[in-house]
Design a protein around this motif. Structure first.
Motif, short mmCIF file in Angstrom:
data_model
loop_
_atom_site.label_atom_id
_atom_site.label_comp_id
_atom_site.label_asym_id
_atom_site.label_seq_id
_atom_site.Cartn_x
_atom_site.Cartn_y
_atom_site.Cartn_z
N SER A 26 -5.73 -2.05 0.42
CA SER A 26 -5.54 -1.87 -1.02
C SER A 26 -6.80 -2.18 -1.83
O SER A 26 -6.91 -1.81 -2.99
CB SER A 26 -4.37 -2.73 -1.53
N PHE A 27 -7.78 -2.86 -1.21
CA PHE A 27 -9.06 -3.13 -1.87
C PHE A 27 -10.13 -2.12 -1.48
O PHE A 27 -11.30 -2.28 -1.81
CB PHE A 27 -9.54 -4.55 -1.55
N GLU A 28 -9.74 -1.09 -0.73
CA GLU A 28 -10.59 -0.01 -0.26
C GLU A 28 -11.61 -0.42 0.79
O GLU A 28 -12.59 0.28 1.01
CB GLU A 28 -11.27 0.72 -1.42
N CYS A 29 -11.39 -1.58 1.43
CA CYS A 29 -12.20 -1.89 2.60
C CYS A 29 -11.97 -0.72 3.56
O CYS A 29 -10.84 -0.24 3.69
CB CYS A 29 -11.75 -3.20 3.24
N ASN A 45 -10.83 -8.63 5.97
CA ASN A 45 -11.32 -9.21 4.72
C ASN A 45 -10.21 -9.83 3.89
O ASN A 45 -10.38 -10.91 3.33
CB ASN A 45 -12.06 -8.16 3.89
N CYS A 46 -9.08 -9.14 3.78
CA CYS A 46 -8.02 -9.60 2.87
C CYS A 46 -6.67 -9.80 3.56
O CYS A 46 -5.75 -10.34 2.96
CB CYS A 46 -7.84 -8.62 1.71
N GLY A 47 -6.56 -9.35 4.81
CA GLY A 47 -5.30 -9.48 5.53
C GLY A 47 -4.30 -8.39 5.21
O GLY A 47 -3.17 -8.40 5.69
N GLY A 48 -4.71 -7.42 4.38
CA GLY A 48 -3.83 -6.32 4.01
C GLY A 48 -3.71 -5.28 5.11
O GLY A 48 -4.48 -5.26 6.07
N ASP A 52 -4.08 5.18 6.56
CA ASP A 52 -4.90 6.39 6.56
C ASP A 52 -5.45 6.64 5.16
O ASP A 52 -4.71 6.63 4.18
CB ASP A 52 -4.08 7.62 6.96
N ARG A 53 -6.77 6.87 5.08
CA ARG A 53 -7.38 7.24 3.80
C ARG A 53 -7.23 8.74 3.62
O ARG A 53 -7.52 9.51 4.55
CB ARG A 53 -8.87 6.87 3.80
#
Length: 79
Positions: A26-29, A45-48, A52-53
């Motif tokens: 959700s943070f676009e990593c 990085n965030c655990g999210g 698929d992009r």
């Protein structure tokens, strides 16, 4: 609008905006398929969740350009 980052943050693989095979949280990593699988689809990085992009049609790149800022930072190794 998504940034459409150009590379995998983990291995540096090129991920063109018009080509499938990128995964984002959700943070676009952004990660390639292989790294997303190695990470069990969890962003380090965030655990999210890594999803698929979507792709961006090449014809829209002039009006809505994908990011050119690379996020991969090669490790310098020990020493």
């Amino acid at each position: 609008m998504l940034e459409m980052r150009p590379d995998c943050e983990r291995c540096g693989a090129d991920l063109p905006a018009e080509v499938p095979g990128a995964f984002i949280c959700s943070f676009e990593c952004t990660f390639c398929t292989t790294c997303a699988e190695d990470l069990d689809d969890v962003c380090p990085n965030c655990g999210g969740e890594l999803m698929d992009r979507p792709t961006r049609a090449k014809k829209l790149h002039d009006k809505f350009p994908p990011s050119t800022e690379r996020k991969f930072i090669p490790s310098t190794g020990p020493g």
